[in-house]
Design a protein around this motif. Structure first.
Motif, PDB file in Angstrom:
ATOM      1  N   ASP A 191       8.490   3.757  -9.068  1.00 34.54           N
ATOM      2  CA  ASP A 191       7.527   4.800  -8.706  1.00 34.54           C
ATOM      3  C   ASP A 191       6.146   4.181  -8.869  1.00 34.54           C
ATOM      4  O   ASP A 191       5.652   4.017  -9.981  1.00 34.54           O
ATOM      5  N   VAL A 192       5.537   3.800  -7.754  1.00 34.01           N
ATOM      6  CA  VAL A 192       4.247   3.118  -7.787  1.00 34.01           C
ATOM      7  C   VAL A 192       3.072   4.057  -7.491  1.00 34.01           C
ATOM      8  O   VAL A 192       1.954   3.594  -7.254  1.00 34.01           O
ATOM      9  N   THR A 193       3.330   5.345  -7.535  1.00 29.71           N
ATOM     10  CA  THR A 193       2.296   6.339  -7.211  1.00 29.71           C
ATOM     11  C   THR A 193       1.026   6.105  -8.021  1.00 29.71           C
ATOM     12  O   THR A 193      -0.072   6.061  -7.464  1.00 29.71           O
ATOM     13  N   SER A 194       1.164   5.939  -9.317  1.00 31.80           N
ATOM     14  CA  SER A 194      -0.021   5.780 -10.178  1.00 31.80           C
ATOM     15  C   SER A 194      -0.678   4.421 -10.021  1.00 31.80           C
ATOM     16  O   SER A 194      -1.796   4.203 -10.506  1.00 31.80           O
ATOM     17  N   TYR A 195      -0.029   3.489  -9.331  1.00 35.21           N
ATOM     18  CA  TYR A 195      -0.566   2.136  -9.169  1.00 35.21           C
ATOM     19  C   TYR A 195      -1.237   1.923  -7.805  1.00 35.21           C
ATOM     20  O   TYR A 195      -1.874   0.902  -7.577  1.00 35.21           O
ATOM     21  N   LEU A 196      -1.119   2.891  -6.914  1.00 34.38           N
ATOM     22  CA  LEU A 196      -1.646   2.715  -5.553  1.00 34.38           C
ATOM     23  C   LEU A 196      -3.101   2.257  -5.530  1.00 34.38           C
ATOM     24  O   LEU A 196      -3.451   1.311  -4.821  1.00 34.38           O
ATOM     25  N   ASP A 197      -3.958   2.904  -6.293  1.00 31.54           N
ATOM     26  CA  ASP A 197      -5.386   2.570  -6.275  1.00 31.54           C
ATOM     27  C   ASP A 197      -5.691   1.243  -6.957  1.00 31.54           C
ATOM     28  O   ASP A 197      -6.746   0.656  -6.722  1.00 31.54           O
TER      29      ASP A 197
END
Length: 130
Positions: free
Chosen positions: A39-45
């Motif tokens: 889950d890379v959602t929090s790493y996108l930015d």
């Protein structure tokens, strides 16, 4: 006390997580411990290549893309922080992956060598005619 078993996800489940606010991907193969779900959602930015790179492969098996880039050990350590489980594969999917890996290992396709041969022929023709 035994460790908790890893949660299993199907590729169909992973495919539903392909948006800016919810982005998962699969990375891993038999040589790297098997396909895992991240889950890379929090790493996108924070991704050095930009969020678009991850969103393009969001909800998909991104292993080949990840390995082709040649990520550093630091990148692999960062990735490990986002692991949420493993990819559940049917016997058919396991066999398909095995055959694809075998084909790559044996140099299946040979497209790269064909391109080189054509490039050499074009360069040689250029020298001959000019």
């Amino acid at each position: 006390m035994a460790p908790e078993p890893e949660k299993e996800f199907t590729l169909e489940e992973v495919s539903q997580h392909n948006k800016t606010g919810d982005c998962w991907l699969v990375i891993g193969n038999d040589n790297t411990g098997g396909p895992k779900v991240y889950d890379v959602t929090s790493y996108l930015d924070d991704h050095p290549g930009g969020s678009e790179v991850l969103l393009d492969v969001g909800g998909k098996d991104a292993d080949e893309f990840f390995e082709d880039i040649g990520h550093s050990n630091d990148a692999r350590e960062e990735l490990a922080k986002h692991c949420i489980g493993v990819l559940k594969l049917s016997p058919e999917e396991i066999e398909k992956r095995r055959l694809e890996a075998e084909k790559k290992k044996s140099g299946g396709g040979g497209g790269g060598m064909g391109f080189i041969a054509v490039a050499v022929a074009v360069i040689a023709a250029g020298y001959y005619y000019y």
